[in-house]
Design a protein around this motif. Structure first.
Motif, short mmCIF file in Angstrom:
data_model
loop_
_atom_site.label_atom_id
_atom_site.label_comp_id
_atom_site.label_asym_id
_atom_site.label_seq_id
_atom_site.Cartn_x
_atom_site.Cartn_y
_atom_site.Cartn_z
N VAL A 146 0.91 -1.31 0.05
CA VAL A 146 -0.03 0.09 -0.02
C VAL A 146 0.77 1.24 -0.03
CG1 VAL A 146 -2.00 1.20 1.07
CG2 VAL A 146 -1.72 -1.31 1.30
N THR A 147 1.33 1.33 1.02
CA THR A 147 2.44 2.62 1.32
C THR A 147 3.44 2.89 0.15
OG1 THR A 147 2.18 2.42 3.65
CG2 THR A 147 3.62 3.81 3.00
N ALA A 148 4.22 1.59 -0.40
CA ALA A 148 5.18 1.72 -1.25
C ALA A 148 4.64 1.98 -2.58
CB ALA A 148 6.11 0.77 -1.03
N ARG A 149 3.34 1.86 -3.03
CA ARG A 149 2.82 1.61 -4.21
C ARG A 149 1.83 3.07 -4.47
NH1 ARG A 149 2.30 -4.10 -6.50
NH2 ARG A 149 1.26 -2.95 -8.12
N GLU A 150 2.07 3.43 -5.75
CA GLU A 150 1.19 4.54 -6.14
C GLU A 150 -0.04 4.17 -6.57
OE1 GLU A 150 2.93 7.19 -8.73
OE2 GLU A 150 4.69 7.25 -7.58
N ASP A 151 -0.33 2.94 -6.83
CA ASP A 151 -1.51 2.48 -7.34
C ASP A 151 -2.48 1.52 -6.76
OD1 ASP A 151 0.31 0.41 -7.32
OD2 ASP A 151 -0.23 -0.56 -9.22
N VAL A 152 -2.11 1.43 -5.29
CA VAL A 152 -2.90 0.79 -4.05
C VAL A 152 -3.52 1.68 -3.11
CG1 VAL A 152 -3.22 -1.16 -2.65
CG2 VAL A 152 -2.09 -1.60 -4.82
N VAL A 153 -4.68 1.86 -2.80
CA VAL A 153 -5.05 2.68 -1.50
C VAL A 153 -5.54 1.53 -0.50
CG1 VAL A 153 -5.64 4.50 -2.88
CG2 VAL A 153 -7.37 2.82 -2.33
N GLY A 154 -5.75 2.03 0.65
CA GLY A 154 -6.23 1.15 1.67
C GLY A 154 -7.65 1.45 2.13
N LEU A 155 -8.12 0.64 2.86
CA LEU A 155 -9.67 0.29 3.26
C LEU A 155 -9.62 -0.21 4.82
CD1 LEU A 155 -12.85 1.13 2.45
CD2 LEU A 155 -12.72 -1.31 1.65
N ASP A 156 -10.72 0.09 5.43
CA ASP A 156 -11.20 -0.66 6.70
C ASP A 156 -12.55 -0.74 6.92
OD1 ASP A 156 -10.84 -1.97 8.83
OD2 ASP A 156 -10.02 -0.46 10.15
N SER A 157 -13.08 -1.82 6.34
CA SER A 157 -14.60 -1.91 6.33
C SER A 157 -14.95 -2.67 7.55
CB SER A 157 -14.99 -2.65 5.02
OG SER A 157 -14.70 -4.09 5.04
N SER A 158 -16.54 -2.43 8.07
CA SER A 158 -17.11 -2.87 8.89
C SER A 158 -17.02 -4.49 8.76
CB SER A 158 -18.25 -2.46 9.24
OG SER A 158 -19.24 -2.82 8.12
#
Length: 596
Positions: A146-158
């Protein structure tokens, strides 16, 4: 000159008595190092020694701390080069699952949940070291993907979604495992984890005289259990003692009703098993004050659906363009029929997943799938997984989900056999299509370059945190001999080791030593999880650190405070020691632990 020799002899004798309290080779080599340095400095110190000989002889013999002050200094690299470290190459091959479970509990990695109430099958608690190990693994995964890539974002769903989510995804109707029941004992088994084989005589008749049924395990254990059951079947019959053909195992989902009527239950040894039937694995709960049908909800059985139903939200707010991914780490729950093999198959577990969205097309998905396979294996090796214990399993035919274009597992050889560790699947656009139909909301994407609107396909690398923790502990298990002395230790990669450094003041009752060591300890704590150990001989403290996988030990001795000679840093794997100035300690450790 005679007075110096006498004095040295007395100091040597007294120091050897002090060190003999511990049989540790580390202590003995520290002692040898001290003598070597003392001898090399004789010519420059001879006059000074002669003038102080009488006073030192008297004070040293009456005060053990005086011996420590002058002679118990840390070992230089040149003095540990004589340490002969011989790895035991087949140590892991001899380890059983019981050994791993015992080690995890004894060292504070993993405990049975609710143990004071006799436990609760399928649930486990992570202890002090296990919690650190688990956090480190998740942090490194997140940083890598996530952090080291420009093409991935994070999520924390219920954990609990609208129940319609599971209707659309197919989990309400199809998320099940085949089970069989023992009609006599009422025990329940997963049908695909019980393996049956006919007992066929090894003679001209090739007669089938019965069946055996054993639980899934490694090949050796399954054959061993089958032989034991076959011997019991043949007992007190004309066939007792005869040779039989090699067992041809099939799981119980592949047997006919006629065959099932002859297959014995593992619990009774009699044919008391039902035919397989589906068992839904989702945990049901109720939301709100009422407990009727309108309040029914489910604990999520996987984290992936939380990503799919948030596709539009993540796409819009992150201003991402396809190809891009959404990553999530989170808990999932499955009501496993027979949780087994420790944390490998439990009812509460944690997943690390990426849904990587790509354009549609038969010629598009394969390069992305292969790249994620390559990146996934590279990550696993980078955190310390043994490559020689890893393998690939390509899903084909019935093993492939109906909506998937491809799926390849990374496998790992656990003590109970080769099992799936991680899956990399090309899922097509099944999930987004199902949720678009179920919700009535469009989950498509407009490509500004091609001016096309489409529902994206996705590649899903999915990794279980708990399975990875178990694989890391298995990979880290090591034995060697240091100059003939056996050593058991955990060879964790510094990136994920629960304790990065142990700080050891040479003596705990010398305030000058302790204060300098404490100051260093406090500085290191700001960056990593660090241990403080001031009790016992230094060699024994080294062993304690080795046993929990601490990669580095720092010893603060009298050279540190009297000569400003820095500290000794000992490497866990090689047992080699180097001496560094105090200001170089953190940069050195940062390079070794964090890679920069």
């Amino acid at each position: 000159m005679p007075s110096f020799s006498l004095h040295t002899t007395k100091k040597t004798l007294a120091l050897s008595l002090i060190l003999s309290a511990s049989a540790s080779l580390d202590n003995m080599y520290a002692f040898q190092s001290t003598l070597a340095r003392s001898r090399s400095a004789v010519s420059s110190r001879i006059l000074l020694q002669n003038s102080r000989a009488a006073a030192l002889t008297s004070s040293s013999l009456s005060s053990p701390s005086s011996f420590s002050k002058h002679f118990m200094t840390a070992t230089d690299t040149s003095n540990t080069s004589s340490l002969k470290v011989v790895p035991v190459q087949d140590a892991y091959d001899k380890v059983s699952m019981d050994d791993i479970v015992s080690l995890c509990k004894r060292r504070g990695f993993i405990f049975p949940s609710s143990e004071i109430y006799n436990g609760f099958a399928g649930f486990y608690d992570y202890g002090p070291l296990g919690a650190e190990l688990k956090k480190n693994v998740k942090d490194v995964w997140w940083k890598t993907f996530v952090t080291a890539r420009e093409d991935v974002v994070g999520l924390d769903s219920s954990i609990i979604h609208n129940p319609t989510t599971w209707k659309s995804s197919g989990h309400l109707d199809g998320f099940s495992d085949p089970m069989v029941d023992c009609k006599e004992t009422k025990l329940r088994y997963r049908a695909d984890q019980l393996f049956a084989s006919p007992i066929v005589l090894k003679d001209d008749t090739a007669e089938t005289i019965g069946w055996v049924c054993v639980q899934e395990g490694n090949d050796e254990d399954m054959v061993k259990d089958a032989k034991k059951m076959a011997k019991q079947v043949m007992k007190n019959t004309p066939h007792q003692g005869k040779d039989v053909e090699a067992f041809q195992f099939r799981d119980l989902t592949e047997v006919s009703e006629e065959e099932m009527s002859m297959i014995p239950s593992p619990a009774t040894g009699k044919p008391t098993l039902t035919m397989p039937r589906d068992f839904n694995l989702m945990f049901q709960t109720n939301v709100g004050a009422m407990s009727d049908g309108s309040s029914v909800a489910y604990l999520r059985p996987e984290t992936a659906q939380g990503i799919f139903i948030n596709f539009k939200n993540a796409l819009g707010t992150s201003r991402a363009k396809i190809p891009f991914g959404i990553a999530q780490i989170g808990k999932a729950f499955r009501n496993e029929i027979t949780p087994r093999n420790f944390i490998f198959r439990s009812r509460e577990f944690e997943q690390m997943e990426v849904e990587y969205f790509i354009p549609p097309g038969d010629d598009v998905w394969q390069p992305f799938h292969e790249k994620w396979m390559e990146d996934s294996k590279e990550f696993l090796v980078s955190i310390g997984l043994r490559e020689d214990l890893m393998g690939w399993d390509v899903h084909e035919g019935d093993k492939l989900a109906h909506y998937a274009r491809a799926c390849t597992d990374i496998t790992f050889r656990f003590p109970f056999g080769v099992q799936e560790l991680m899956g990399i699947a090309a899922r097509g656009n099944f999930d987004l299509t199902q949720h678009s139909d179920g919700s009535g909301k469009t989950l498509d994407y407009f490509d500004e370059q091609t001016k096309e609107k489409y529902i994206p396909h996705c590649i899903e690398p999915s990794l279980g945190v708990d399975r990875l923790i178990l694989a890391l502990i298995c990979s880290a298990y090591a034995e060697d001999e240091v100059n003939g002395e056996k050593r058991n230790f955990l060879q964790f990669h510094p990136k994920v080791a629960p304790v990065k450094v142990a700080v050891l003041p040479l003596l705990k009752n010398k305030e000058d030593l302790v204060s300098v060591a404490r100051e260093l300890y406090d500085q290191l704590k700001l960056r990593w999880n660090v241990a403080w150990d001031a009790s016992g001989a230094v060699g024994r403290r080294y062993r304690r650190a080795d046993e929990v996988g601490t990669p580095f030990c720092i010893t603060v001795d009298f050279d540190t405070i009297e000569k400003d000679a820095g500290v000794t840093i000992r490497d866990r794997d090689t047992t080699e020691q180097i001496r560094l100035p105090m200001e170089e300690v953190i940069p050195y450790l940062s390079k070794q632990i964090d890679g920069y």
